[in-house]
Scaffold this motif. Structure first.
Motif, mmCIF file in Angstrom:
data_model
loop_
_atom_site.group_PDB
_atom_site.id
_atom_site.type_symbol
_atom_site.label_atom_id
_atom_site.label_comp_id
_atom_site.label_asym_id
_atom_site.label_seq_id
_atom_site.Cartn_x
_atom_site.Cartn_y
_atom_site.Cartn_z
ATOM 1 N N MET A 285 0.578 10.520 19.319
ATOM 2 C CA MET A 285 -0.658 10.232 20.037
ATOM 3 C C MET A 285 -1.864 10.034 19.119
ATOM 4 S SD MET A 285 -0.277 12.822 23.270
ATOM 5 C CE MET A 285 -1.794 12.230 24.006
ATOM 6 N N SER A 286 -1.850 10.674 17.962
ATOM 7 C CA SER A 286 -3.032 10.619 17.098
ATOM 8 C C SER A 286 -2.733 9.980 15.754
ATOM 9 C CB SER A 286 -3.605 12.031 16.900
ATOM 10 O OG SER A 286 -4.053 12.565 18.121
ATOM 11 N N THR A 287 -1.953 10.661 14.930
ATOM 12 C CA THR A 287 -1.675 10.151 13.593
ATOM 13 C C THR A 287 -0.599 9.071 13.637
ATOM 14 O OG1 THR A 287 -0.049 11.897 13.186
ATOM 15 C CG2 THR A 287 -2.317 12.323 12.491
ATOM 16 N N SER A 288 -0.517 8.307 12.550
ATOM 17 C CA SER A 288 0.499 7.256 12.408
ATOM 18 C C SER A 288 1.468 7.705 11.312
ATOM 19 C CB SER A 288 -0.158 5.931 12.039
ATOM 20 O OG SER A 288 -1.131 5.574 12.998
ATOM 21 N N ASN A 289 2.738 7.756 11.645
ATOM 22 C CA ASN A 289 3.724 8.353 10.748
ATOM 23 C C ASN A 289 4.796 7.349 10.328
ATOM 24 O OD1 ASN A 289 2.451 10.946 11.107
ATOM 25 N ND2 ASN A 289 3.472 11.070 13.090
ATOM 26 N N TYR A 290 5.293 7.552 9.106
ATOM 27 C CA TYR A 290 6.336 6.692 8.549
ATOM 28 C C TYR A 290 7.387 7.561 7.851
ATOM 29 C CZ TYR A 290 2.898 2.886 8.980
ATOM 30 O OH TYR A 290 1.981 1.966 9.448
ATOM 31 N N ILE A 291 8.662 7.221 8.078
ATOM 32 C CA ILE A 291 9.738 7.818 7.284
ATOM 33 C C ILE A 291 9.929 6.934 6.061
ATOM 34 C CG2 ILE A 291 12.177 8.461 7.197
ATOM 35 C CD1 ILE A 291 12.076 8.783 10.256
ATOM 36 N N ILE A 292 9.865 7.543 4.894
ATOM 37 C CA ILE A 292 10.028 6.815 3.644
ATOM 38 C C ILE A 292 11.325 7.275 2.985
ATOM 39 C CG2 ILE A 292 8.971 6.213 1.446
ATOM 40 C CD1 ILE A 292 7.290 5.439 3.925
ATOM 41 N N GLU A 293 12.242 6.345 2.801
ATOM 42 C CA GLU A 293 13.527 6.672 2.174
ATOM 43 C C GLU A 293 13.495 6.232 0.717
ATOM 44 O OE1 GLU A 293 16.651 4.950 4.481
ATOM 45 O OE2 GLU A 293 15.895 5.755 6.379
ATOM 46 N N TYR B 123 10.980 11.220 2.951
ATOM 47 C CA TYR B 123 9.655 11.820 3.007
ATOM 48 C C TYR B 123 8.986 11.381 4.307
ATOM 49 C CZ TYR B 123 10.444 12.260 -2.034
ATOM 50 O OH TYR B 123 10.973 12.555 -3.268
ATOM 51 N N LEU B 124 7.986 12.144 4.731
ATOM 52 C CA LEU B 124 7.177 11.738 5.875
ATOM 53 C C LEU B 124 5.776 11.414 5.378
ATOM 54 C CD1 LEU B 124 7.111 11.552 9.073
ATOM 55 C CD2 LEU B 124 5.803 13.670 8.937
ATOM 56 N N LEU B 125 5.335 10.185 5.641
ATOM 57 C CA LEU B 125 3.965 9.774 5.342
ATOM 58 C C LEU B 125 3.153 9.856 6.630
ATOM 59 C CD1 LEU B 125 1.732 8.500 3.566
ATOM 60 C CD2 LEU B 125 2.667 6.251 4.221
ATOM 61 N N LYS B 126 2.073 10.621 6.588
ATOM 62 C CA LYS B 126 1.227 10.812 7.769
ATOM 63 C C LYS B 126 -0.147 10.218 7.482
ATOM 64 C CE LYS B 126 0.053 14.401 11.119
ATOM 65 N NZ LYS B 126 0.351 15.789 11.524
ATOM 66 N N SER C 58 0.823 -1.206 0.000
ATOM 67 C CA SER C 58 0.000 0.000 0.000
ATOM 68 C C SER C 58 0.856 1.255 0.000
ATOM 69 C CB SER C 58 -0.932 0.001 1.217
ATOM 70 O OG SER C 58 -1.851 -1.064 1.153
ATOM 71 N N ILE C 59 1.960 1.226 0.751
ATOM 72 C CA ILE C 59 2.856 2.391 0.775
ATOM 73 C C ILE C 59 3.462 2.626 -0.599
ATOM 74 C CG2 ILE C 59 5.064 3.246 1.678
ATOM 75 C CD1 ILE C 59 4.225 2.173 4.411
ATOM 76 N N HIS C 60 3.828 1.551 -1.279
ATOM 77 C CA HIS C 60 4.346 1.692 -2.651
ATOM 78 C C HIS C 60 3.265 2.275 -3.566
ATOM 79 C CE1 HIS C 60 8.399 -0.125 -2.805
ATOM 80 N NE2 HIS C 60 8.006 -0.750 -1.705
ATOM 81 N N ALA C 61 2.027 1.860 -3.387
ATOM 82 C CA ALA C 61 0.932 2.385 -4.204
ATOM 83 C C ALA C 61 0.684 3.862 -3.915
ATOM 84 C CB ALA C 61 -0.336 1.577 -3.948
ATOM 85 N N ILE D 245 11.385 3.393 -3.675
ATOM 86 C CA ILE D 245 11.432 3.326 -2.214
ATOM 87 C C ILE D 245 12.442 2.275 -1.781
ATOM 88 C CG2 ILE D 245 10.112 2.723 -0.149
ATOM 89 C CD1 ILE D 245 7.661 3.903 -1.464
ATOM 90 N N GLN D 246 13.329 2.682 -0.886
ATOM 91 C CA GLN D 246 14.380 1.775 -0.405
ATOM 92 C C GLN D 246 14.177 1.329 1.032
ATOM 93 O OE1 GLN D 246 17.717 4.407 -1.304
ATOM 94 N NE2 GLN D 246 18.215 3.196 -3.115
ATOM 95 N N ASN D 247 13.463 2.146 1.826
ATOM 96 C CA ASN D 247 13.294 1.785 3.233
ATOM 97 C C ASN D 247 12.042 2.454 3.795
ATOM 98 O OD1 ASN D 247 14.005 0.464 5.589
ATOM 99 N ND2 ASN D 247 15.295 2.127 6.334
ATOM 100 N N ILE D 248 11.367 1.755 4.694
ATOM 101 C CA ILE D 248 10.165 2.262 5.352
ATOM 102 C C ILE D 248 10.359 2.107 6.853
ATOM 103 C CG2 ILE D 248 7.685 1.972 5.664
ATOM 104 C CD1 ILE D 248 7.647 0.700 2.827
ATOM 105 N N VAL D 249 10.272 3.230 7.581
ATOM 106 C CA VAL D 249 10.506 3.208 9.028
ATOM 107 C C VAL D 249 9.285 3.756 9.755
ATOM 108 C CG1 VAL D 249 11.995 3.970 10.913
ATOM 109 C CG2 VAL D 249 12.972 3.580 8.635
ATOM 110 N N PRO D 250 8.527 2.920 10.460
ATOM 111 C CA PRO D 250 7.390 3.430 11.243
ATOM 112 C C PRO D 250 7.886 4.275 12.417
ATOM 113 C CG PRO D 250 7.300 1.033 10.974
ATOM 114 C CD PRO D 250 8.666 1.466 10.573
ATOM 115 N N ILE D 251 7.182 5.368 12.699
ATOM 116 C CA ILE D 251 7.465 6.197 13.870
ATOM 117 C C ILE D 251 6.344 5.938 14.875
ATOM 118 C CG2 ILE D 251 7.892 8.536 14.730
ATOM 119 C CD1 ILE D 251 8.531 9.366 11.852
#
Length: 317
Positions: free
Chosen positions: A42-50, A56-59, A18-21, A32-38
């Protein structure tokens, strides 16, 4: 005041496909080379996308608390006056995943809380810049305490700030508090009604969750403000009180010089300068803000105890 790792909304796990999509829709040439969940937050779910040499930051916004429209509007407003990450892509169609999401410019640095803990304080320059940026953000004034629409105009009035203390004490927050603390706080509010009236004189565009974790300090020691999903119209002391609330590995490094430089920066960019007792006013304002935090049935006991400690400290100022 500790909040541990308690989240208001569960972390949304988004699978790799889904992240690739999602990123293919933004830019189908990105690799995309790496996906790091943060997990922190408290509310949103964030991912660092390399992707190659760029991040990039996916929120991802929670399904039951989607403030994405107002947050994106706030970012666009703030982007013209202060440093905030750029909104690169926003999608509320829910065609790929069942959540609204946004892709943001990634800012490399530390949160202010991490920065202060690491450096045992922060420089006069950083304090000045945080103050001046907050004043610019507060430059938009309103006639009342209110929720805002996507045009950042008043959507509907809420309980006016000067009336929130009694409202919360008479409601769920008052039932959570220790009886003595609640009684003493009632007396304190009665005795300081003149200060509460001063706090409530002006309503401005406020960040709404102006905690040290929502201020990033980049490699050049420049502040960036993030996470505007709870922005609304309220007195300026709402944000200031949140910034100076007691926190482990943070508060002990906030001395009078840092407060002074923050105020100098704020006053340099504000149409109305902060009064000499601005810190006291912000601490009193933060009492109502903390009571709002426990305005629900099930609250972790350490949150309540931390809020009680902070309230007692403020009453002893």
């Amino acid at each position: 005041m500790s909040q541990n790792n308690y989240r208001l909304f569960d972390f949304e796990s988004v699978d790799t496909e889904s992240i690739h999509a999602i990123f293919s829709k933004y830019n189908n040439r990105l690799l995309i080379q790496n996906i790091v969940p943060i997990i922190a937050g408290m509310s949103t779910s964030n991912y660092i996308i390399e992707a190659r040499n760029k991040k990039y930051l996916l929120k991802v916004y929670p399904k039951d608390n989607d403030h994405s429209d107002i947050e994106i509007a706030a970012y666009k407003y703030a982007h013209n006056i202060i440093k905030v990450p750029e909104v690169l892509h926003f999608d509320n169609s829910k065609a790929i995943i069942d959540n609204t999401y946004a892709i943001f410019q990634y800012i490399d640095g530390f949160t202010l809380r991490e920065y202060v803990s690491k450096n045992k304080g922060f420089s006069n320059d950083v304090a000045y810049k945080v103050g001046s940026m907050l004043a610019l953000l507060h430059g938009k004034e309103y006639t009342c305490t209110a929720l805002l629409n996507v045009d950042l105009c008043i959507k509907n009035q809420i309980i006016q700030f000067q009336n929130q203390y009694e409202f919360f004490l008479d409601g769920m927050p008052g039932r959570h508090l220790n009886e003595k603390v609640k009684r003493d706080l009632g007396h304190f509010i009665d005795a300081n009604r003149h200060l509460i009236e001063r706090i409530s004189e002006k309503n401005v565009f406020c960040h709404g969750d102006f905690i040290p974790s929502n201020i990033l300090i980049d490699v050049y020691e420049s502040p960036w403000f993030i996470d505007f999903e709870y922005c609304f119209s309220v007195p300026c002391y709402y944000d200031i009180g949140k910034l100076f609330r007691s926190r482990e590995n943070y508060s002990q490094y906030i001395d009078d010089k840092i407060k002074s430089n923050f105020a100098k920066g704020y006053n340099a960019m504000s149409q109305r300068t902060l009064p000499d007792d601005w810190y006291k006013l912000s601490k009193i304002a933060d009492i109502a803000v903390m009571l709002a935090l426990i305005n629900k049935e099930n609250i972790p006991r350490d949150w309540i105890e931390g809020i009680e400690e902070e309230i007692i400290e403020t009453m002893n100022l």
